[in-house]
Write an enzyme that holds these catalytic residues in place. Structure first.
Site, PDB file in Angstrom:
ATOM      1  CG  ASP A 227      -1.804   1.231   1.244  1.00 38.66           C
ATOM      2  OD1 ASP A 227      -2.752   1.255   0.449  1.00 38.66           O
ATOM      3  OD2 ASP A 227      -1.546   2.159   2.032  1.00 38.66           O
ATOM      4  CD  GLU A 329      -4.986   1.719  -4.744  1.00 37.76           C
ATOM      5  OE1 GLU A 329      -6.048   2.295  -4.851  1.00 37.76           O
ATOM      6  OE2 GLU A 329      -4.151   1.981  -3.871  1.00 37.76           O
ATOM      7  CB  CYS A 387     -13.747  -6.627   6.841  1.00 40.99           C
ATOM      8  SG  CYS A 387     -13.244  -7.469   8.353  1.00 40.99           S
ATOM      9  CB  CYS A 390     -16.015 -10.949   7.943  1.00 41.78           C
ATOM     10  SG  CYS A 390     -16.454  -9.201   7.859  1.00 41.78           S
ATOM     11  CB  CYS A 406     -15.166  -4.942  10.333  1.00 35.96           C
ATOM     12  SG  CYS A 406     -16.367  -5.899   9.390  1.00 35.96           S
ATOM     13  CB  CYS A 409     -16.364  -9.660  12.093  1.00 39.57           C
ATOM     14  SG  CYS A 409     -14.930  -8.869  11.354  1.00 39.57           S
ATOM     15  CG  ASP A 416      -1.985   3.282   5.425  1.00 41.31           C
ATOM     16  OD1 ASP A 416      -3.004   3.629   4.815  1.00 41.31           O
ATOM     17  OD2 ASP A 416      -1.212   4.067   6.002  1.00 41.31           O
TER      18      ASP A 416
HETATM   19 ZN   LIG Z   1     -15.279  -7.920   9.298  1.00 34.87          ZN
END
Ligand SMILES: [Zn+2]
Length: 486
Positions: A227, A329, A387, A390, A406, A409, A416
């Site tokens: 990142d 990216e 996330c 999850c 998140c 969860c 980053d």
């Molecule tokens: Zn999550």
């Protein structure tokens, strides 16, 4: 046109050195650049005049065969006509190297070629207009392809035709060592003045392709995601697909200090009598103090860029050498600019885009050298919004949120780091038959393009850039004098 084929196992590379010319050399540099501009403009005027003349003759019904003969648009044709005319149109021509005139004619030949190919549809992309006259304010440059071009044994001078030994601002030892070891050869030199007034010499060199040094051990993490940010404590965050932070590159103190200096100078410039009066909304002639501040801003900008480039070079070398697959990216620079770009999206984002572009370019050729692979995630891949636990996507995340929390969860993770982990997951091949949860989660390969042949551009102060192997380098024609695409 004689084209130069890069030998097998060699690669074309650029080395750029800032110059410290003597006052005499400064005058000579300006004279050479002026000569290039003169030859360009003189021949462009001639080409236009002949075109107009032929068009007029046609309207009078002059048969095709009797029209004023065309002036050839190729470099050799332009050069031939120039040589016939220079004695009377430029009686001072002997003061400059013939390479100076060649630079101007070559730029014109390229411009005419691009225009005619664009018109017939042979050239893709944006429509290219007819070449324009070069103004005295256009970037000044001259390219030398023949004659004495070498770097001196003292490692502080570049010798160029006519100009002689020009002192370099930095040591040339990196290139000197390679030349002494016969693993590098200089093809040409382009001398160019940047907007801050400093002259640079860019040497186009072929070098024996580097291989990964034996001491550079591969890390135990074959796949990593990177990142790229602008925060001082995390310019680059490197992580594995299973969520481990491998590395975090912080900005050196000198970078933060230079950036702070830059902001202070910009505030000062805003208080001074500048080019534009914001109250009366009119242009005005700026004060001496404002000009002086602008000079310092230019120099500080260059310093910031050099320090950042140095940090990124070191980090990307390690990445390319230690890992098999590096995922970054990607960004669509043209598309972003079209939408208002930096001004709309904030300075930090613009800086981050510039840093990302630089990292991608460096990783492009360094992974090739090291036999590793660069994978680029689609720019719409929401690497910082997923996330890592999850796979749920968070929509209300702002750039100011440094921690990803998140809603599903309850996972909390450094933003980053989370982005780097999600990127790394794109580099892992998906086992056959495995399904990812619907509408969520990173799917390996999805939105990722496996980069095989990036197009590197640009330069690095005394550092390397590279172009792919087996590529032909045009020895007789001049690179366009426009700046590099970053
Ligand atoms: Zn999550």
């Amino acid at each position: 046109m004689a084209r130069f084929e890069v030998p097998e196992g060699w690669t074309a590379q650029g080395y750029r050195f800032a110059l410290d010319p003597t006052p005499t050399q400064l005058r000579e540099l300006a004279s050479h650049a002026g000569a290039a501009r003169f030859a360009h403009n003189h021949m462009l005027a001639l080409v236009k005049a002949v075109m107009d003349q032929r068009a007029a003759e046609r309207t009078y019904g002059v048969p095709e065969a009797e029209l004023t003969p065309v002036v050839g648009w190729s470099l050799p044709a332009l050069r031939k006509v120039w040589n016939q005319r220079k004695a009377w149109c430029a009686p001072w021509w002997g003061e400059n190297s013939k390479e100076a005139y060649n630079t101007g004619l070559d730029g014109l030949a390229r411009g005419l070629d691009a225009w005619s190919k664009s018109r017939t549809g042979e050239r893709k992309g944006r429509v290219v207009g007819f070449p324009r006259f070069k103004s005295a304010r256009a970037p000044r440059s001259v390219r030398f392809t023949t004659g004495a071009i070498r770097i001196e044994a003292d490692r502080r001078h570049v010798t160029l035709p006519r100009l002689g030994a020009v002192r370099t601002h930095e040591s040339t030892r990196k290139l000197a060592r390679r030349i002494e070891a016969a693993s590098a050869r200089i093809l040409s030199a382009t001398v160019r003045q940047d907007s801050a007034g400093r002259w640079y010499c860019a040497l186009q060199v072929i070098v024996e392709a580097k291989t990964r040094p034996a001491h550079a051990r591969r890390s135990s993490h074959p796949v990593v995601g990177v990142d790229v940010g602008v925060k001082a404590d995390s310019l680059l965050v490197v992580a594995t697909p299973d969520g481990m932070e491998v590395d975090r590159t912080a900005a050196p103190k000198s970078l933060s200090a230079a950036q702070a200096r830059l902001r202070a100078l910009q505030r000062r410039a805003a208080r001074q009598h500048g080019r534009y009066d914001p109250i009366a909304k009119v242009k005005q002639s700026p004060s001496k103090r404002w000009r002086r501040t602008q000079d310092r801003i230019g120099r500080t900008h260059a310093h910031v860029a050099a320090v950042r480039r140095d940090v990124l070079h070191k980090a990307t070398t390690v990445l390319a050498q230690q890992h098999d697959v590096v995922v970054v990216e990607t960004l669509n620079a043209a598309g972003m600019r079209a939408k208002g770009g930096a001004r709309k999206r904030g300075l930090n984002r613009a800086l981050a885009d510039a840093a990302l572009a630089e990292v991608r370019r460096m990783l492009g050729y360094k992974t090739r050298w090291s036999g590793s692979q660069l994978v680029e995630a689609d720019r719409f891949y929401p690497s910082s919004k997923l996330c890592t636990a999850c796979g749920r996507r968070k929509s209300n995340l702002t750039l100011a949120d440094r921690i990803f929390a998140c809603d599903g969860c309850g996972m909390r993770i450094d933003r980053d780091l989370g982005a780097a982990i999600n990127l790394a997951r794109l580099g892992v091949p998906t086992p056959v038959g495995e399904q990812s949860p619907a509408g969520s989660g990173p799917v390996a390969g999805r939105g990722a393009t496996h980069e095989t042949d990036p197009a590197p551009a640009g330069d690095a102060a005394g550092d390397e850039t590279s172009t792919p192997h087996h590529q032909t380098v045009d020895q007789t024609r001049t690179a366009s004098p426009q700046g590099e695409a970053a």
